[in-house]
Design an enzyme around this catalytic site. Structure first.
Site: not given
Length: 243
Positions: A29, A56, A69, A81-82
């Site tokens: 990811c 999941k 993720v 949230e990245s």
């Protein structure tokens, strides 16, 4: 990149020791890779738990209702949230600071990330759409690449951070790493060679130790991509001899 087997529906949540920072991730990811780059660059001790994003675990959805993720967890605190995770890490662990102090530069970087979000969307459309729909996405991609080229040139350095890697470089890099892998096996109908500053940046970024430690194995990634296109993503693609 981490190689731990992913946790799926029906699995039990691994116990988290007090005081340990955990990042819920997925090996391939790009959003999760953002957080891993920051963690690695700042030498933040952490453990990785990989998630099967198609099936999941129930316990993961309780921690993050969006089911995405990266997700960070330490003691009773959860962040997801990245971009938010990366900003949080930079504030909580201020050594090797990645975010510029100047408010205008911060705003400019956030605007670039917004433009980049559209670039990612258009690239995904181009990779998955039928031939007759590709020209529109391709033109949007080229327009965005021109913007990134101008932005990088204006920063008067090898990186989006100027003379050193900063947060914006890590937020953008995971997708360019994947583009470089795709370019070796799939006709992309555009070339980074047409954007000299960007092209030089893609050659410079792999010199960063954090990028080296978090790099993708191209063969693994392509196997995962094939399985995803076939509708059965293999989140546990085995390591190759080059890994």
């Amino acid at each position: 990149m981490p190689t731990q087997q992913s946790f799926a529906t029906g699995s039990a949540c691994p116990e988290l020791e007090a005081g340990t920072l955990r990042v819920y991730s997925m090996r391939f990811c790009p959003y999760a890779q953002r957080a891993l780059l920051v963690l690695t660059y700042k030498n933040i001790p952490h453990e990785v738990v990989n998630i099967n994003l198609k099936n999941k675990p129930e316990w993961f959805l309780q921690k993050n209702p969006l089911g995405r993720v990266p997700t960070l967890e330490k003691d009773d605190r959860i962040v997801y949230e990245s971009a938010i995770c990366c900003d949080y890490l930079d504030q909580v662990y201020p050594d090797n600071k990645l975010t510029p102090d100047d408010p205008y530069r911060q705003a400019r970087d956030k605007m670039t990330v917004e433009v980049f979000s559209q670039f990612v969307s258009d690239f995904q459309k181009m990779m998955s759409s039928p031939p007759q729909e590709k020209p529109e996405s391709l033109q949007k991609i080229k327009n965005n690449l021109c913007e990134f080229e101008s932005s990088l040139t204006a920063r008067q350095g090898a990186y989006f951070g100027g003379n050193a890697v900063q947060m914006l470089d890590f937020l953008l890099w995971p997708w360019f790493e994947r583009i470089l892998i795709f370019a070796k096996v799939v006709p992309l109908t555009f070339s980074l060679e047409d954007y000299p500053a960007l092209c030089e940046w893609t050659k410079k970024m792999p010199e960063c130790p954090a990028v080296q430690k978090c790099r993708l194995d191209p063969q693994q990634f392509l196997e995962f991509y094939k399985s995803t296109k076939a509708g059965a993503p293999d989140y546990d693609v085995p390591k190759t001899s080059q890994s």
